[in-house]
Design a protein around this motif. Structure first.
Motif, PDB file in Angstrom:
ATOM      1  N   TYR A  69       0.969  -1.262   0.053  1.00 32.15           N
ATOM      2  CA  TYR A  69       0.108  -0.076  -0.095  1.00 32.15           C
ATOM      3  C   TYR A  69       0.837   1.150   0.084  1.00 32.15           C
ATOM      4  CZ  TYR A  69       0.716   0.850   4.815  1.00 32.15           C
ATOM      5  OH  TYR A  69       1.304   1.380   6.209  1.00 32.15           O
ATOM      6  N   GLU A  70       2.124   1.031   0.507  1.00 37.35           N
ATOM      7  CA  GLU A  70       2.988   2.245   0.517  1.00 37.35           C
ATOM      8  C   GLU A  70       3.133   2.914  -0.672  1.00 37.35           C
ATOM      9  OE1 GLU A  70       3.364  -0.615   1.890  1.00 37.35           O
ATOM     10  OE2 GLU A  70       4.230  -0.609   3.955  1.00 37.35           O
ATOM     11  N   THR A  71       3.274   2.258  -1.831  1.00 37.68           N
ATOM     12  CA  THR A  71       3.334   2.584  -3.106  1.00 37.68           C
ATOM     13  C   THR A  71       2.192   2.615  -3.911  1.00 37.68           C
ATOM     14  OG1 THR A  71       4.500   0.502  -3.705  1.00 37.68           O
ATOM     15  CG2 THR A  71       6.094   2.174  -2.947  1.00 37.68           C
ATOM     16  N   ASN A  72       1.252   2.491  -3.431  1.00 34.03           N
ATOM     17  CA  ASN A  72       0.026   2.101  -4.439  1.00 34.03           C
ATOM     18  C   ASN A  72      -1.157   2.850  -3.918  1.00 34.03           C
ATOM     19  OD1 ASN A  72      -1.286   0.793  -6.485  1.00 34.03           O
ATOM     20  ND2 ASN A  72      -1.702  -0.806  -5.448  1.00 34.03           N
ATOM     21  N   SER A  73      -1.077   4.012  -3.485  1.00 36.44           N
ATOM     22  CA  SER A  73      -1.938   4.631  -2.863  1.00 36.44           C
ATOM     23  C   SER A  73      -2.243   6.196  -3.622  1.00 36.44           C
ATOM     24  CB  SER A  73      -1.997   4.989  -1.582  1.00 36.44           C
ATOM     25  OG  SER A  73      -1.973   3.712  -0.630  1.00 36.44           O
ATOM     26  N   GLY A  74      -3.439   6.728  -3.289  1.00 43.52           N
ATOM     27  CA  GLY A  74      -3.661   8.212  -4.069  1.00 43.52           C
ATOM     28  C   GLY A  74      -5.018   8.680  -3.463  1.00 43.52           C
ATOM     29  N   TYR A  75      -5.430   9.695  -4.229  1.00 43.42           N
ATOM     30  CA  TYR A  75      -6.502  10.728  -3.492  1.00 43.42           C
ATOM     31  C   TYR A  75      -6.414  11.085  -2.095  1.00 43.42           C
ATOM     32  CZ  TYR A  75      -8.901   8.925  -7.934  1.00 43.42           C
ATOM     33  OH  TYR A  75      -9.167   8.821  -8.895  1.00 43.42           O
ATOM     34  N   TRP A  76      -5.016  11.744  -1.921  1.00 38.69           N
ATOM     35  CA  TRP A  76      -4.744  11.880  -0.764  1.00 38.69           C
ATOM     36  C   TRP A  76      -5.739  13.161  -0.007  1.00 38.69           C
ATOM     37  CZ3 TRP A  76      -0.821   9.299   1.190  1.00 38.69           C
ATOM     38  CH2 TRP A  76      -0.119   8.659   0.192  1.00 38.69           C
ATOM     39  N   GLY A  77      -6.042  13.120   1.205  1.00 38.66           N
ATOM     40  CA  GLY A  77      -6.693  14.242   1.842  1.00 38.66           C
ATOM     41  C   GLY A  77      -5.612  15.379   2.022  1.00 38.66           C
ATOM     42  N   GLN A  78      -6.101  16.450   2.800  1.00 36.33           N
ATOM     43  CA  GLN A  78      -5.259  17.732   2.747  1.00 36.33           C
ATOM     44  C   GLN A  78      -4.171  17.317   4.032  1.00 36.33           C
ATOM     45  OE1 GLN A  78      -8.381  17.577   4.286  1.00 36.33           O
ATOM     46  NE2 GLN A  78      -7.884  18.193   6.273  1.00 36.33           N
ATOM     47  N   GLY A  79      -4.492  16.455   4.804  1.00 33.59           N
ATOM     48  CA  GLY A  79      -3.755  16.121   6.044  1.00 33.59           C
ATOM     49  C   GLY A  79      -4.337  16.881   7.453  1.00 33.59           C
ATOM     50  N   THR A  80      -3.918  16.249   8.522  1.00 30.08           N
ATOM     51  CA  THR A  80      -4.179  16.999   9.779  1.00 30.08           C
ATOM     52  C   THR A  80      -2.863  16.943  10.740  1.00 30.08           C
ATOM     53  OG1 THR A  80      -5.683  16.865  11.688  1.00 30.08           O
ATOM     54  CG2 THR A  80      -5.134  14.876  10.732  1.00 30.08           C
ATOM     55  N   GLN A  81      -2.502  18.063  11.351  1.00 34.58           N
ATOM     56  CA  GLN A  81      -1.409  18.007  12.214  1.00 34.58           C
ATOM     57  C   GLN A  81      -1.511  17.471  13.311  1.00 34.58           C
ATOM     58  OE1 GLN A  81       1.649  19.922  11.086  1.00 34.58           O
ATOM     59  NE2 GLN A  81       2.526  18.633  12.858  1.00 34.58           N
ATOM     60  N   VAL A  82      -0.370  16.591  13.576  1.00 33.28           N
ATOM     61  CA  VAL A  82      -0.310  16.018  15.075  1.00 33.28           C
ATOM     62  C   VAL A  82       1.118  16.559  15.592  1.00 33.28           C
ATOM     63  CG1 VAL A  82       0.094  13.996  16.145  1.00 33.28           C
ATOM     64  CG2 VAL A  82      -1.828  13.919  14.421  1.00 33.28           C
ATOM     65  N   THR A  83       0.921  17.138  16.582  1.00 32.50           N
ATOM     66  CA  THR A  83       2.199  17.638  17.403  1.00 32.50           C
ATOM     67  C   THR A  83       2.252  17.129  18.719  1.00 32.50           C
ATOM     68  OG1 THR A  83       2.047  19.794  16.079  1.00 32.50           O
ATOM     69  CG2 THR A  83       3.287  19.799  18.192  1.00 32.50           C
ATOM     70  N   VAL A  84       3.508  16.510  18.861  1.00 29.27           N
ATOM     71  CA  VAL A  84       3.724  15.773  20.227  1.00 29.27           C
ATOM     72  C   VAL A  84       4.844  16.582  20.975  1.00 29.27           C
ATOM     73  CG1 VAL A  84       4.231  13.563  21.402  1.00 29.27           C
ATOM     74  CG2 VAL A  84       3.027  13.707  19.175  1.00 29.27           C
ATOM     75  N   SER A  85       4.352  17.212  22.086  1.00 30.03           N
ATOM     76  CA  SER A  85       5.438  17.952  23.032  1.00 30.03           C
ATOM     77  C   SER A  85       5.063  18.504  24.235  1.00 30.03           C
ATOM     78  CB  SER A  85       5.734  19.324  21.961  1.00 30.03           C
ATOM     79  OG  SER A  85       6.484  20.307  22.628  1.00 30.03           O
ATOM     80  N   SER A  86       5.813  18.380  25.082  1.00 32.19           N
ATOM     81  CA  SER A  86       5.575  18.905  26.338  1.00 32.19           C
ATOM     82  C   SER A  86       5.750  20.366  26.464  1.00 32.19           C
ATOM     83  CB  SER A  86       6.388  18.121  27.575  1.00 32.19           C
ATOM     84  OG  SER A  86       7.810  18.413  27.073  1.00 32.19           O
TER      85      SER A  86
END
Length: 124
Positions: free
Chosen positions: A107-124
């Motif tokens: 699947y890593e090289t056989n996907s498409g129709y990406w969304g716009q993404g959502t930001q995940v930030t992990v920080s203290s």
């Protein structure tokens, strides 16, 4: 218009949890394999997880096994990514995508129709 929309990203402390959602518009997810990817600044996009049409089969990157869980609710036309025990290295923009194959294999090289993404930030 076929579109995937991600949501649920946020700022969370190390060890915390988030649930991301991937919702389809313009089509139904029932007959589609869906995958989650992520891309951190300066790094290539990487596959995180994949789920079969029925939800019965899932794949995970080694870096998230045991901490992340992918699931789907076809009635809600949504795929989820539950992320627990988050680490700073999990910080990235997370995307969902359609997998063009018949299984999650490759699947890593056989996907498409990406969304716009959502930001995940992990920080203290």
């Amino acid at each position: 218009q076929l579109q995937l929309v991600e949501s649920g990203g946020d700022l969370v402390q190390p060890g915390g949890s988030l649930r991301l959602s991937c919702t389809a518009s313009g089509f139904t997810l029932d007959y589609n394999i869906i995958a989650w990817f992520r891309q951190a600044p300066g790094k290539e996009r990487e596959g995180v997880s994949c789920i079969s049409m029925s939800g019965g089969r899932t794949n995970y990157a080694d870096s998230v096994k045991g901490r992340f869980t992918i699931s789907r609710d076809n009635a809600k036309n949504t795929v989820y990514l539950q992320m627990n025990s988050l680490k700073p290295e999990d910080a990235a923009v997370y995307y969902c995508a359609l997998v063009f194959g018949q299984t999650c294999s490759g699947y890593e090289t056989n996907s498409g129709y990406w969304g716009q993404g959502t930001q995940v930030t992990v920080s203290s």
